[in-house]
Write a protein that holds these residues in place. Structure first.
Motif, PDB file in Angstrom:
ATOM      1  N   UNK A  38      31.062  51.202  39.311  1.00 46.70           N
ATOM      2  CA  UNK A  38      32.087  50.762  38.368  1.00 46.70           C
ATOM      3  C   UNK A  38      31.484  49.736  37.426  1.00 46.70           C
ATOM      4  N   UNK A  39      32.011  49.677  36.232  1.00 45.87           N
ATOM      5  CA  UNK A  39      31.566  48.693  35.249  1.00 45.87           C
ATOM      6  C   UNK A  39      32.493  47.482  35.273  1.00 45.87           C
ATOM      7  N   UNK A  40      31.944  46.359  34.866  1.00 48.25           N
ATOM      8  CA  UNK A  40      32.691  45.099  34.802  1.00 48.25           C
ATOM      9  C   UNK A  40      33.556  45.061  33.542  1.00 48.25           C
ATOM     10  N   UNK A  41      34.849  44.809  33.705  1.00 46.45           N
ATOM     11  CA  UNK A  41      35.793  44.771  32.585  1.00 46.45           C
ATOM     12  C   UNK A  41      35.431  43.691  31.567  1.00 46.45           C
ATOM     13  N   UNK A  42      35.053  42.520  32.051  1.00 45.89           N
ATOM     14  CA  UNK A  42      34.718  41.414  31.150  1.00 45.89           C
ATOM     15  C   UNK A  42      33.506  41.778  30.295  1.00 45.89           C
ATOM     16  N   UNK A  43      32.472  42.342  30.922  1.00 47.01           N
ATOM     17  CA  UNK A  43      31.282  42.740  30.174  1.00 47.01           C
ATOM     18  C   UNK A  43      31.605  43.870  29.194  1.00 47.01           C
ATOM     19  N   UNK A  44      32.400  44.836  29.623  1.00 46.71           N
ATOM     20  CA  UNK A  44      32.781  45.940  28.739  1.00 46.71           C
ATOM     21  C   UNK A  44      33.539  45.416  27.523  1.00 46.71           C
ATOM     22  N   UNK A  45      34.455  44.490  27.748  1.00 50.34           N
ATOM     23  CA  UNK A  45      35.200  43.902  26.629  1.00 50.34           C
ATOM     24  C   UNK A  45      34.276  43.113  25.707  1.00 50.34           C
ATOM     25  N   UNK A  46      33.362  42.356  26.300  1.00 50.78           N
ATOM     26  CA  UNK A  46      32.426  41.546  25.508  1.00 50.78           C
ATOM     27  C   UNK A  46      31.602  42.418  24.562  1.00 50.78           C
ATOM     28  N   UNK A 104      37.203  42.028  38.639  1.00 48.98           N
ATOM     29  CA  UNK A 104      36.600  41.609  39.908  1.00 48.98           C
ATOM     30  C   UNK A 104      37.577  41.752  41.074  1.00 48.98           C
ATOM     31  N   UNK A 105      38.848  41.488  40.857  1.00 46.96           N
ATOM     32  CA  UNK A 105      39.833  41.650  41.924  1.00 46.96           C
ATOM     33  C   UNK A 105      39.922  43.087  42.397  1.00 46.96           C
ATOM     34  N   UNK A 106      39.850  44.028  41.450  1.00 46.07           N
ATOM     35  CA  UNK A 106      39.864  45.449  41.805  1.00 46.07           C
ATOM     36  C   UNK A 106      38.597  45.822  42.577  1.00 46.07           C
ATOM     37  N   UNK A 107      37.471  45.211  42.195  1.00 52.10           N
ATOM     38  CA  UNK A 107      36.227  45.460  42.920  1.00 52.10           C
ATOM     39  C   UNK A 107      36.388  45.077  44.387  1.00 52.10           C
ATOM     40  N   UNK A 140      35.996  47.485  47.562  1.00 46.62           N
ATOM     41  CA  UNK A 140      34.899  47.176  48.473  1.00 46.62           C
ATOM     42  C   UNK A 140      35.370  46.816  49.872  1.00 46.62           C
ATOM     43  N   UNK A 141      36.651  46.571  50.053  1.00 47.66           N
ATOM     44  CA  UNK A 141      37.162  46.125  51.347  1.00 47.66           C
ATOM     45  C   UNK A 141      36.820  47.088  52.477  1.00 47.66           C
ATOM     46  N   UNK A 142      36.745  48.376  52.184  1.00 47.95           N
ATOM     47  CA  UNK A 142      36.439  49.371  53.218  1.00 47.95           C
ATOM     48  C   UNK A 142      34.945  49.656  53.319  1.00 47.95           C
ATOM     49  N   UNK A 143      34.141  49.035  52.471  1.00 50.30           N
ATOM     50  CA  UNK A 143      32.698  49.280  52.475  1.00 50.30           C
ATOM     51  C   UNK A 143      32.004  48.572  53.620  1.00 50.30           C
ATOM     52  N   UNK A 144      30.824  49.072  53.949  1.00 45.91           N
ATOM     53  CA  UNK A 144      30.047  48.469  55.019  1.00 45.91           C
ATOM     54  C   UNK A 144      29.092  47.407  54.497  1.00 45.91           C
ATOM     55  N   UNK A 145      28.494  47.657  53.336  1.00 48.89           N
ATOM     56  CA  UNK A 145      27.550  46.713  52.762  1.00 48.89           C
ATOM     57  C   UNK A 145      27.927  46.512  51.298  1.00 48.89           C
ATOM     58  N   UNK A 146      27.969  45.250  50.873  1.00 49.22           N
ATOM     59  CA  UNK A 146      28.315  44.946  49.485  1.00 49.22           C
ATOM     60  C   UNK A 146      27.250  44.020  48.912  1.00 49.22           C
ATOM     61  N   UNK A 147      26.703  44.398  47.770  1.00 48.04           N
ATOM     62  CA  UNK A 147      25.768  43.531  47.053  1.00 48.04           C
ATOM     63  C   UNK A 147      26.438  43.158  45.735  1.00 48.04           C
TER      64      UNK A 147
END
Length: 65
Positions: free
Chosen positions: A24-32, A50-53, A57-64
């Motif tokens: 997914x792309x960052x909304x703030x960066x896309x708007x910028x 970021x809140x949607x991210x 990600x809540x169900x993910x095993x590894x998040x970077x």
């Protein structure tokens, strides 16, 4: 990128996508940069805040981040 052993961006995106990870792309960066979904490469699923991210990600095993 070769000096630090990182593949070129298109290859890196393909490698990540091939693992089944969602991109997914960052909304703030896309708007910028005045970008919308049509400006992004195919593996990118959407533009999110970021809140949607964190929701995705809540169900993910590894998040970077």
């Amino acid at each position: 990128m070769d000096k630090i052993d990182i593949p070129p961006i298109p290859e890196f995106i393909e490698m990540v996508s091939d693992t089944g990870a969602g991109l997914c792309a960052c909304k703030v960066a896309a708007d910028l940069f005045e970008l919308d979904k049509d400006d992004l490469v195919d593996p990118v699923q959407g533009i999110i805040m970021v809140g949607e991210f964190y929701e995705h990600a809540a169900d993910g095993q590894i998040i970077h981040t």
